[in-house]
Design a protein around this motif. Structure first.
Motif, PDB file in Angstrom:
ATOM      1  N   VAL A   1       0.827  -1.208   0.000  1.00  0.00           N
ATOM      2  CA  VAL A   1       0.000   0.000   0.000  1.00  0.00           C
ATOM      3  C   VAL A   1       0.861   1.258   0.000  1.00  0.00           C
ATOM      4  O   VAL A   1       0.463   2.288  -0.534  1.00  0.00           O
ATOM      5  CB  VAL A   1      -0.979  -0.007   1.192  1.00  0.00           C
ATOM      6  N   THR A   2       2.056   1.193   0.583  1.00  0.00           N
ATOM      7  CA  THR A   2       2.937   2.360   0.538  1.00  0.00           C
ATOM      8  C   THR A   2       3.473   2.577  -0.874  1.00  0.00           C
ATOM      9  O   THR A   2       3.705   3.719  -1.289  1.00  0.00           O
ATOM     10  CB  THR A   2       4.114   2.217   1.517  1.00  0.00           C
ATOM     11  N   GLU A   3       3.674   1.491  -1.604  1.00  0.00           N
ATOM     12  CA  GLU A   3       4.104   1.612  -2.994  1.00  0.00           C
ATOM     13  C   GLU A   3       2.974   2.190  -3.855  1.00  0.00           C
ATOM     14  O   GLU A   3       3.210   2.994  -4.754  1.00  0.00           O
ATOM     15  CB  GLU A   3       4.532   0.242  -3.537  1.00  0.00           C
ATOM     16  N   LEU A   4       1.747   1.793  -3.562  1.00  0.00           N
ATOM     17  CA  LEU A   4       0.602   2.340  -4.290  1.00  0.00           C
ATOM     18  C   LEU A   4       0.441   3.835  -4.015  1.00  0.00           C
ATOM     19  O   LEU A   4       0.059   4.600  -4.902  1.00  0.00           O
ATOM     20  CB  LEU A   4      -0.680   1.604  -3.888  1.00  0.00           C
ATOM     21  N   TYR A   5       0.752   4.217  -2.799  1.00  0.00           N
ATOM     22  CA  TYR A   5       0.607   5.629  -2.429  1.00  0.00           C
ATOM     23  C   TYR A   5       1.532   6.515  -3.263  1.00  0.00           C
ATOM     24  O   TYR A   5       1.213   7.683  -3.529  1.00  0.00           O
ATOM     25  CB  TYR A   5       0.909   5.804  -0.948  1.00  0.00           C
ATOM     26  N   LYS A   6       2.650   5.966  -3.697  1.00  0.00           N
ATOM     27  CA  LYS A   6       3.583   6.727  -4.521  1.00  0.00           C
ATOM     28  C   LYS A   6       2.972   7.083  -5.883  1.00  0.00           C
ATOM     29  O   LYS A   6       3.477   7.965  -6.580  1.00  0.00           O
ATOM     30  CB  LYS A   6       4.882   5.935  -4.721  1.00  0.00           C
ATOM     31  N   LEU A   7       1.891   6.402  -6.252  1.00  0.00           N
ATOM     32  CA  LEU A   7       1.223   6.657  -7.527  1.00  0.00           C
ATOM     33  C   LEU A   7       0.065   7.636  -7.391  1.00  0.00           C
ATOM     34  O   LEU A   7      -0.614   7.941  -8.372  1.00  0.00           O
ATOM     35  CB  LEU A   7       0.710   5.338  -8.126  1.00  0.00           C
ATOM     36  N   GLU A   8      -0.159   8.135  -6.184  1.00  0.00           N
ATOM     37  CA  GLU A   8      -1.283   9.019  -5.927  1.00  0.00           C
ATOM     38  C   GLU A   8      -1.229  10.275  -6.795  1.00  0.00           C
ATOM     39  O   GLU A   8      -2.241  10.706  -7.360  1.00  0.00           O
ATOM     40  CB  GLU A   8      -1.311   9.395  -4.442  1.00  0.00           C
ATOM     41  N   GLU A   9      -0.066  10.860  -6.934  1.00  0.00           N
ATOM     42  CA  GLU A   9       0.054  12.089  -7.732  1.00  0.00           C
ATOM     43  C   GLU A   9      -0.216  11.814  -9.207  1.00  0.00           C
ATOM     44  O   GLU A   9      -0.870  12.613  -9.886  1.00  0.00           O
ATOM     45  CB  GLU A   9       1.443  12.706  -7.565  1.00  0.00           C
ATOM     46  N   LYS A  10       0.267  10.685  -9.716  1.00  0.00           N
ATOM     47  CA  LYS A  10       0.013  10.340 -11.114  1.00  0.00           C
ATOM     48  C   LYS A  10      -1.483  10.116 -11.339  1.00  0.00           C
ATOM     49  O   LYS A  10      -2.022  10.495 -12.390  1.00  0.00           O
ATOM     50  CB  LYS A  10       0.794   9.087 -11.501  1.00  0.00           C
ATOM     51  N   CYS A  11      -2.138   9.512 -10.365  1.00  0.00           N
ATOM     52  CA  CYS A  11      -3.582   9.296 -10.481  1.00  0.00           C
ATOM     53  C   CYS A  11      -4.326  10.624 -10.456  1.00  0.00           C
ATOM     54  O   CYS A  11      -5.331  10.797 -11.157  1.00  0.00           O
ATOM     55  CB  CYS A  11      -4.070   8.397  -9.346  1.00  0.00           C
TER      56      CYS A  11
END
Length: 208
Positions: free
Chosen positions: A89-99
């Protein structure tokens, strides 16, 4: 290390509010117990004499024999699995800005299928990175509020649920993309590609 593992679970449990956590709380716990994870991982993967013998005989390396001197004990395996699940989930959070950027771009369209199709194709890679996890993690309560249920503790005494606010952009992007890709099928060639892949996977034959 068993005591350290139990202590780490208890500390994480106390951080949460009815199993609800912020992404920063989870990240803090992962960072604090990162060294413990490395020690447990190294120990678990260090083969004892019994395991070495079983590997030499091409047998499964598991702790069925419950050897006292064997490192492949359930507590270690459970901690490694739990830690890895939270790390996802921390790795997914790194994609928050791209989303956020992808969703912002989507909002500029006037629902023209051609433009939306280009958008779906453009952001397929991003969707593929979060899609399988969000499909599994997303949960809804009676009020329709979304949360991300990441994992339950090995002893099932508590769970880890991430509040939606920490993944607001990712959830919005996922919902829109899922509808355009899965329901409206604006990228049919990719769906066909996956269908062909799945069709080549042999299915289990049922006994007659």
């Amino acid at each position: 290390m068993k005591v350290e593992i139990l202590t780490s679970y208890q500390e994480l449990k106390e951080l949460g509010d009815n199993s609800k956590y912020s992404i920063h709380q989870v990240s803090w716990w992962l960072l604090k117990y990162g060294d413990l994870y490395k020690k447990v991982f190294q120990s678990y993967n260090k083969l004892c004499d019994t395991c070495l013998k079983r590997r030499a005989e091409n047998l499964y390396i598991t702790c069925f024999l419950k050897q006292v001197n064997c490192n492949k004990i359930p507590e270690y395996q459970e901690f490694i699995k739990f830690y890895n699940e939270l790390d996802v989930v921390t790795e997914l959070y790194k994609l928050e800005e791209k989303c956020y950027m992808a969703y912002d771009e989507y909002m500029t369209f006037l629902c023209i299928d051609e433009d939306l199709r280009d958008w779906v194709i453009k952001y397929y890679d991003l969707y593929s990175k979060i899609g399988v996890h969000f499909y599994t993690f997303l949960m809804f309560n009676s009020d329709g509020i979304k949360t991300l249920h990441i994992s339950d503790a090995p002893d099932e005494s508590f769970g880890v649920i991430i509040r939606e606010d920490d993944f607001k952009s990712s959830v919005r992007f996922y919902d829109v993309y899922f509808d355009l890709y899965e329901n409206k099928k604006l990228y049919p060639e990719k769906l066909k590609e996956w269908d062909e892949i799945f069709s080549k996977i042999p299915s289990e034959k049922k006994d007659l």
